[in-house]
Design an enzyme around this catalytic site. Structure first.
Site, PDB file in Angstrom:
ATOM      1  CG  ASP A 127      -2.321   0.478   0.902  1.00  0.00           C
ATOM      2  OD1 ASP A 127      -2.431   1.372   0.044  1.00  0.00           O
ATOM      3  OD2 ASP A 127      -3.297   0.005   1.512  1.00  0.00           O
ATOM      4  CG  ASP A 136      -9.776   1.709  -0.401  1.00  0.00           C
ATOM      5  OD1 ASP A 136      -8.822   1.872  -1.176  1.00  0.00           O
ATOM      6  OD2 ASP A 136      -9.644   1.454   0.803  1.00  0.00           O
TER       7      ASP A 136
HETATM    8  C1  GLA Z   1      -6.136   0.984   1.653  1.00  0.00           C
HETATM    9  C2  GLA Z   1      -6.335  -0.043   0.522  1.00  0.00           C
HETATM   10  C3  GLA Z   1      -7.378  -1.070   0.935  1.00  0.00           C
HETATM   11  C4  GLA Z   1      -6.937  -1.744   2.213  1.00  0.00           C
HETATM   12  C5  GLA Z   1      -6.684  -0.712   3.308  1.00  0.00           C
HETATM   13  C6  GLA Z   1      -6.050  -1.315   4.544  1.00  0.00           C
HETATM   14  O1  GLA Z   1      -7.271   1.756   1.857  1.00  0.00           O
HETATM   15  O2  GLA Z   1      -6.707   0.595  -0.658  1.00  0.00           O
HETATM   16  O3  GLA Z   1      -7.559  -2.022  -0.095  1.00  0.00           O
HETATM   17  O4  GLA Z   1      -5.780  -2.510   1.972  1.00  0.00           O
HETATM   18  O5  GLA Z   1      -5.793   0.316   2.851  1.00  0.00           O
HETATM   19  O6  GLA Z   1      -5.806  -0.369   5.552  1.00  0.00           O
END
Ligand code: GLA
Length: 369
Positions: free
Chosen positions: A129, A185
């Protein structure tokens, strides 16, 4: 080094349902059992990824990442061993910044150590990430650093870049990543399915074997529960079916996000549609592209073409289909296979008109005769 991700990777990821609060060893082991028992593994869903919040807030006294002992009392190698025993692959999560998105220990400055740690645990996929990047750090270099560390770690680990920065599809491949998120997301809502799924058409030139545009984990069957369900509110089964069809048309990675242990039969039917999975996993690896408003096509190995019509609207519509945009002649006749209802629809000359209900879709596999 093996060629990883020749086809869009498939599996399950804990985040959409279990989020920050509910990820733990028993969930992972039970989900692994369900992936095998419910027939997912044999259809190609072979990777189980533990997302954020598996780790303790800090490293151990030797500077190694360590599991949150309350959630994962037997540690992460135990998870890797359990998954491998079942024939599954082990996906794990870290972050290129000073903390993960949830504020826990991340890999900045520890890339080599962490890659070696993951290899020693039997990790097969790293979702990496982009939260809390150190001030002044160059994001591209941060990803390249982990890509290099993975290449040197002695194990084939698929590198899944998760950093919805502008134009990520233009540079992420240079880090060695085999897939990269192209949007923020997804939530469990029809609005978000359209935002992420339809938004990815236009990026088809950047995706293909060994390097895929990632439209995020599926929300099919999340049913308004858990982390992204609680925020998004849920979808109808028709919307979930359209969601799955779109991801298959895109040739996207297919990571489920629902609670497989407690799934409804309707959800299993959507996710186990072999004709759609075959479109996603097609040997050519060409992504679907838009040929008209709400109409998408994906060329397939052997000359067939997958064609998908999506009705985004709240009332039904007629759509007209023809395939010159895909390289067929206006005079060609084609045989039509309905990949959602698993029916042969006969032969069509030149073009056809179809009616599509609100939020629904049709997916046809067409063969020129
Ligand atoms: C980000 C990513 C998600 C998830 C969260 C975890 O928002 O895009 O897919 O992995 O972090 O904290």
């Amino acid at each position: 080094m093996a060629m990883l991700a020749l086809k869009p990777p498939m599996g399950w990821n804990a985040w959409n349902t279990f989020g920050h609060a509910d990820i733990k060893e028993s969930v992972v082991l039970e989900t692994a059992d369900a992936m095998v028992k419910n027939g997912y593994l044999e259809l190609g869903y072979d990777t189980l990824t533990v997302d954020d919040c598996w780790m303790a807030p800090t490293r151990d006294e030797n500077g190694h990442l360590q599991a949150n002992k309350e959630r994962f009392p037997h540690g992460m190698k135990f998870i890797g061993d359990y998954l491998h025993e079942k024939g599954l692959k082990f996906g794990i999560y870290s972050d290129c910044g000073t903390m993960t998105c949830a504020g826990l220990a991340a890999s900045y400055g520890f890339e080599r150590e962490d890659a070696r740690t993951f290899a020693s645990w039997g990790v097969d996929l790293l979702k990496y990430d982009g939260c809390y990047r150190a001030p002044g750090a160059d994001t591209v270099v941060l990803y390249r650093r982990m890509g290099q560390a993975l290449r040197e770690c002695g194990r084939d680990i698929l590198f899944s870049g998760c950093c919805a920065m502008k134009d990520v599809w233009k540079w992420m491949r240079t880090s060695g990543a085999q897939m990269w998120r192209v949007a923020d997301d997804i939530l469990d809502s029809w609005k978000d399915i359209k935002r992420v799924g339809l938004g990815a058409f236009g990026l088809e030139a950047y995706t293909g074997p060994c390097g895929w545009n990632d439209t995020d984990m599926l929300v099919v069957g999340v049913d308004g529960k858990g982390w992204v369900g609680g925020i998004g509110g849920g979808c109808t089964d028709v919307e979930y079916r359209t969601h799955f069809a779109l991801w298959c048309m895109l040739g996207a990675p297919l990571f489920m996000g629902h609670d497989i242990r407690n799934e409804r039969p309707e959800i299993r039917e959507i996710l186990q549609n072999k004709e759609l999975i075959a479109i996603d996993q097609d040997d050519l690896g060409i992504a679907g592209y838009r040929i008209a408003d709400n109409v998408f096509a994906k060329p397939l190995y052997g000359g067939d073409i997958a064609c998908c019509v999506v009705n985004e609207d709240d009332v039904w519509h007629y759509y007209s289909l023809s395939w010159e945009q895909c390289g067929l002649e206006v005079t060609d006749s084609v045989k039509i296979r309905d990949c959602i209802n698993h029916k042969d629809l006969g032969i069509v000359k030149r073009n056809m008109t179809v009616k599509v209900e609100p939020h629904d879709c049709l997916v046809y596999r067409i063969t020129r005769i």
